[in-house]
Scaffold this motif. Structure first.
Motif, PDB file in Angstrom:
ATOM      1  N   GLY A   1      -5.644  -7.135   3.541  1.00 33.65           N
ATOM      2  CA  GLY A   1      -5.066  -6.572   3.188  1.00 33.65           C
ATOM      3  C   GLY A   1      -3.331  -7.455   4.375  1.00 33.65           C
ATOM      4  O   GLY A   1      -3.274  -8.573   4.866  1.00 33.65           O
TER       5      GLY A   1
ATOM      6  N   SER B   1     -11.161  -0.598   0.454  1.00 35.56           N
ATOM      7  CA  SER B   1     -10.293   0.126  -1.217  1.00 35.56           C
ATOM      8  C   SER B   1     -10.682  -0.688  -2.568  1.00 35.56           C
ATOM      9  O   SER B   1     -10.702   0.333  -3.834  1.00 35.56           O
ATOM     10  CB  SER B   1      -8.977  -0.781  -0.317  1.00 35.56           C
ATOM     11  OG  SER B   1      -9.292  -1.547  -0.983  1.00 35.56           O
TER      12      SER B   1
ATOM     13  N   GLY C   1       6.073   3.714   0.557  1.00 38.97           N
ATOM     14  CA  GLY C   1       4.960   3.843   1.066  1.00 38.97           C
ATOM     15  C   GLY C   1       4.764   3.589   2.391  1.00 38.97           C
ATOM     16  O   GLY C   1       4.935   3.868   2.978  1.00 38.97           O
TER      17      GLY C   1
ATOM     18  N   THR D   1      -9.761  -3.686   3.303  1.00 38.07           N
ATOM     19  CA  THR D   1      -9.751  -4.153   1.755  1.00 38.07           C
ATOM     20  C   THR D   1     -10.557  -3.711   1.191  1.00 38.07           C
ATOM     21  O   THR D   1     -10.921  -3.227   0.263  1.00 38.07           O
ATOM     22  CB  THR D   1      -8.617  -5.089   1.623  1.00 38.07           C
ATOM     23  OG1 THR D   1      -7.276  -5.489   2.105  1.00 38.07           O
ATOM     24  CG2 THR D   1      -8.433  -5.833   0.264  1.00 38.07           C
TER      25      THR D   1
ATOM     26  N   GLU E   1      -2.708   5.673   2.953  1.00 34.01           N
ATOM     27  CA  GLU E   1      -2.924   4.981   3.859  1.00 34.01           C
ATOM     28  C   GLU E   1      -4.369   4.874   2.857  1.00 34.01           C
ATOM     29  O   GLU E   1      -5.418   3.646   3.065  1.00 34.01           O
ATOM     30  CB  GLU E   1      -3.452   6.778   4.919  1.00 34.01           C
ATOM     31  CG  GLU E   1      -2.562   6.235   6.110  1.00 34.01           C
ATOM     32  CD  GLU E   1      -2.448   4.875   6.617  1.00 34.01           C
ATOM     33  OE1 GLU E   1      -3.223   4.011   6.643  1.00 34.01           O
ATOM     34  OE2 GLU E   1      -1.470   4.699   7.088  1.00 34.01           O
ATOM     35  N   ASN E   2      -4.912   5.128   2.193  1.00 34.30           N
ATOM     36  CA  ASN E   2      -6.287   5.470   1.831  1.00 34.30           C
ATOM     37  C   ASN E   2      -5.841   4.531   0.095  1.00 34.30           C
ATOM     38  O   ASN E   2      -6.892   4.466  -0.563  1.00 34.30           O
ATOM     39  CB  ASN E   2      -7.516   6.596   1.076  1.00 34.30           C
ATOM     40  CG  ASN E   2      -7.538   6.677   2.292  1.00 34.30           C
ATOM     41  OD1 ASN E   2      -8.333   5.579   3.429  1.00 34.30           O
ATOM     42  ND2 ASN E   2      -7.634   8.028   3.010  1.00 34.30           N
ATOM     43  N   ASP E   3      -4.690   3.695  -0.593  1.00 35.68           N
ATOM     44  CA  ASP E   3      -4.370   3.782  -1.371  1.00 35.68           C
ATOM     45  C   ASP E   3      -5.295   2.415  -1.890  1.00 35.68           C
ATOM     46  O   ASP E   3      -5.867   2.240  -0.907  1.00 35.68           O
ATOM     47  CB  ASP E   3      -3.079   2.508  -1.464  1.00 35.68           C
ATOM     48  CG  ASP E   3      -2.729   1.620  -2.657  1.00 35.68           C
ATOM     49  OD1 ASP E   3      -3.228   2.367  -4.192  1.00 35.68           O
ATOM     50  OD2 ASP E   3      -1.176   1.738  -2.299  1.00 35.68           O
ATOM     51  N   ARG E   4      -5.910   2.092  -2.772  1.00 34.62           N
ATOM     52  CA  ARG E   4      -7.145   1.281  -3.661  1.00 34.62           C
ATOM     53  C   ARG E   4      -6.446   0.907  -5.064  1.00 34.62           C
ATOM     54  O   ARG E   4      -6.329   0.097  -5.906  1.00 34.62           O
ATOM     55  CB  ARG E   4      -7.667   2.107  -4.565  1.00 34.62           C
ATOM     56  CG  ARG E   4      -9.006   3.136  -3.741  1.00 34.62           C
ATOM     57  CD  ARG E   4      -9.678   3.936  -4.387  1.00 34.62           C
ATOM     58  NE  ARG E   4     -10.535   4.099  -5.428  1.00 34.62           N
ATOM     59  CZ  ARG E   4     -11.292   3.026  -4.495  1.00 34.62           C
ATOM     60  NH1 ARG E   4     -12.009   3.764  -3.721  1.00 34.62           N
ATOM     61  NH2 ARG E   4     -12.586   2.089  -5.186  1.00 34.62           N
ATOM     62  N   THR E   5      -4.675   0.691  -4.816  1.00 36.64           N
ATOM     63  CA  THR E   5      -4.143  -0.372  -5.316  1.00 36.64           C
ATOM     64  C   THR E   5      -4.073   0.024  -6.529  1.00 36.64           C
ATOM     65  O   THR E   5      -4.689  -1.195  -7.912  1.00 36.64           O
ATOM     66  CB  THR E   5      -4.625  -2.311  -5.013  1.00 36.64           C
ATOM     67  OG1 THR E   5      -4.442  -2.095  -3.743  1.00 36.64           O
ATOM     68  CG2 THR E   5      -2.931  -3.196  -5.152  1.00 36.64           C
TER      69      THR E   5
ATOM     70  N   THR F   1       2.394   0.223   3.376  1.00 36.23           N
ATOM     71  CA  THR F   1       2.493  -0.678   4.124  1.00 36.23           C
ATOM     72  C   THR F   1       3.462  -1.499   3.609  1.00 36.23           C
ATOM     73  O   THR F   1       2.824  -2.172   2.279  1.00 36.23           O
ATOM     74  CB  THR F   1       0.783  -1.330   4.189  1.00 36.23           C
ATOM     75  OG1 THR F   1       0.167   0.185   4.526  1.00 36.23           O
ATOM     76  CG2 THR F   1       0.461  -2.524   4.919  1.00 36.23           C
TER      77      THR F   1
ATOM     78  N   ALA G   1       1.072  -1.116   0.408  1.00 35.84           N
ATOM     79  CA  ALA G   1       0.197   0.119   0.086  1.00 35.84           C
ATOM     80  C   ALA G   1       0.740   1.051  -0.046  1.00 35.84           C
ATOM     81  O   ALA G   1       1.705   1.418   1.082  1.00 35.84           O
ATOM     82  CB  ALA G   1      -1.371   0.065   1.649  1.00 35.84           C
TER      83      ALA G   1
END
Ligand SMILES: NC(=O)c1ccc[n+]([C@@H]2O[C@H](COP(=O)([O-])OP(=O)(O)OC[C@H]3O[C@@H](n4cnc5c(N)ncnc54)[C@H](OP(=O)(O)O)[C@@H]3O)[C@@H](O)[C@H]2O)c1
Length: 166
Positions: A106, A53, A133, A50, A19-23, A135, A16
């Motif tokens: 996640g 996200s 990143g 997850t 914090e608000n990663d949507r991949t 995480t 990730a």
């Protein structure tokens, strides 16, 4: 039950980037690999963060979401919410006659299952990028996870490392 963890990672191990990663940084080829593997396995298990996200039920698969507040969500035939220990969740899924599932993240949920020795196989796609990143796969892990390389799949720009957990 055979539990297969599947993740996409930067070359430096990040899963990730914020914090608000949507991949959204993963390749089209990895998204296709993810869809094919998880659809053929049929059941996906994920943590609530997850699920949020992703933002929707992934079609053609039974979506199982872990949260401490399962009654806050509306379920459907292919979307269920549970507040269970990893062991109890696996036992319940086995009672439905399901013998394999993909753990799609996640890092918190992966650590809960891996620390209990419940993950059997890991597919990690390495995306060709080195990025800062927030995480990585072991961010919440308490115990080491020993792996045996089973195979490598080239996806063109990316590579999938497939491991058995020893
Ligand atoms: N690169 C990749 O392959 C990949 C894969 C997956 C996710 N991600 C990224 O990782 C981030 C999310 O991961 P994360 O580690 O922060 O969170 P996460 O593991 O997705 O979700 C954690 C949440 O799951 C719930 N949970 C987990 N185990 C539980 C249990 N046994 N009982 C009840 N609830 C349980 C809790 O939800 P409540 O707070 O609702 O109680 C907890 O806060 C996102 O940014 C996502 O984009 C990346």
């Amino acid at each position: 039950m055979r539990l297969i963890a599947i993740f996409a990672s930067t070359v430096n191990g990040m899963i990730a980037l914020s914090e608000n990663d949507r991949t959204e940084w993963t390749s089209r080829e990895d998204k296709r690999y993810f869809k094919e593997l998880t659809t053929s396995v049929g059941t996906i298990i994920m943590g609530r963060r997850t699920y949020e996200s992703i933002g929707r039920t992934l079609p053609g698969r039974l979506n199982v979401v872990l949260t401490r507040n399962p009654t806050a969500y509306e379920e459907s035939e292919s979307l269920i919410f549970r507040s269970s220990s990893p062991e109890a969740l696996i036992e319940e899924i086995e009672e439905w006659g399901i013998d394999q599932a993909c753990l799609i993240g996640g890092a918190r949920t992966f650590a809960d299952f891996a620390d209990r020795g419940l993950v059997n196989e890991i597919h990690i796609t390495l995306e060709p990028t080195i990025r800062n990143g927030v995480t990585h796969l072991a961010t919440h892990l308490k115990k080491p996870v020993s792996l045996a390389l089973r195979g490598i799949v080239s996806l063109g720009p990316s590579v999938v490392m497939i491991y058995d957990v020893k």
